[in-house]
Enzyme design. Structure first.
Site, short mmCIF file in Angstrom:
data_model
loop_
_atom_site.label_atom_id
_atom_site.label_comp_id
_atom_site.label_asym_id
_atom_site.label_seq_id
_atom_site.Cartn_x
_atom_site.Cartn_y
_atom_site.Cartn_z
N HIS A 135 0.82 -1.22 0.00
CA HIS A 135 0.00 0.00 0.00
C HIS A 135 0.86 1.27 0.00
O HIS A 135 0.32 2.37 -0.10
CB HIS A 135 -0.95 0.01 1.20
CG HIS A 135 -0.27 0.31 2.49
ND1 HIS A 135 0.44 -0.65 3.18
CD2 HIS A 135 -0.16 1.45 3.19
CE1 HIS A 135 0.95 -0.10 4.27
NE2 HIS A 135 0.61 1.18 4.30
N HIS A 176 1.74 6.84 -0.77
CA HIS A 176 0.93 6.06 0.17
C HIS A 176 -0.49 5.96 -0.38
O HIS A 176 -1.19 6.96 -0.47
CB HIS A 176 0.93 6.77 1.54
CG HIS A 176 0.42 5.92 2.65
ND1 HIS A 176 -0.93 5.66 2.83
CD2 HIS A 176 1.07 5.28 3.63
CE1 HIS A 176 -1.07 4.89 3.90
NE2 HIS A 176 0.13 4.64 4.40
#
Length: 168
Positions: A73, A88
């Site tokens: 992620h 992110h």
């Protein structure tokens, strides 16, 4: 008298500017819109956030994958200048433990601008109750952090400028 000679330290600080293209298509917004104080408060560094319109994270510049989080992620890319960028995907998406994320990279890989790094499923992220807004952060461990200017609005990954980074 010796002003035309520069020491190595002075040469190192002559400065340069890096233009960072959108790593995700969508709407580039201020970090203050991120519903997480760590990002919104600038504690991770300066940058912008993108509300994704599609689930593809692309390399915003030629560089090296400094680190990819195990759950895919988040990734840190390093530019040849030494500037590091944290990408992110979503907020609290670590809780998904990789579900909905497909990484096409490994730590240490050399990547080219526009290359697909990670594919992510926006519906899986939303179904888990996570926000899809994705911070794009210039991290800095330097004593004098670089000046970071954000560019906002609708952006297309690999085509539109989102950050200008000027080191001192």
């Amino acid at each position: 008298m010796f002003s035309k000679w520069k020491s190595k330290k002075e040469e190192k600080h002559t400065g340069h500017t890096i233009e960072i293209m959108a790593p995700i298509s969508g709407e580039a917004v201020s970090l203050t819109e991120v519903p997480d104080e760590t990002f919104a408060g600038g504690h991770m560094g300066s940058g912008i956030a993108i509300r994704p319109s599609e689930g593809i994270l692309k390399a915003p510049f030629d560089g090296t994958v400094a680190h990819i989080v195990k759950s895919s992620h988040a990734v840190i890319l390093e530019h040849s200048s030494g500037v590091q960028l944290l990408l992110h995907i979503g907020i609290d998406t670590v809780s998904l433990k990789g579900n909905g994320f497909v990484s096409h990279i490994s730590s240490g890989d050399q990547v080219k601008a526009g290359q697909t790094l990670i594919e992510f499923d926006l519906d899986v992220i939303r179904a888990a109750g996570c926000d899809t807004i994705s911070p794009v952060i210039v991290t800095s461990t330097e004593e004098t952090p670089p000046q970071v200017n954000g560019h906002y609005g609708q952006v297309t990954a690999g085509q539109d400028l989102v950050l200008t980074v000027a080191s001192k």
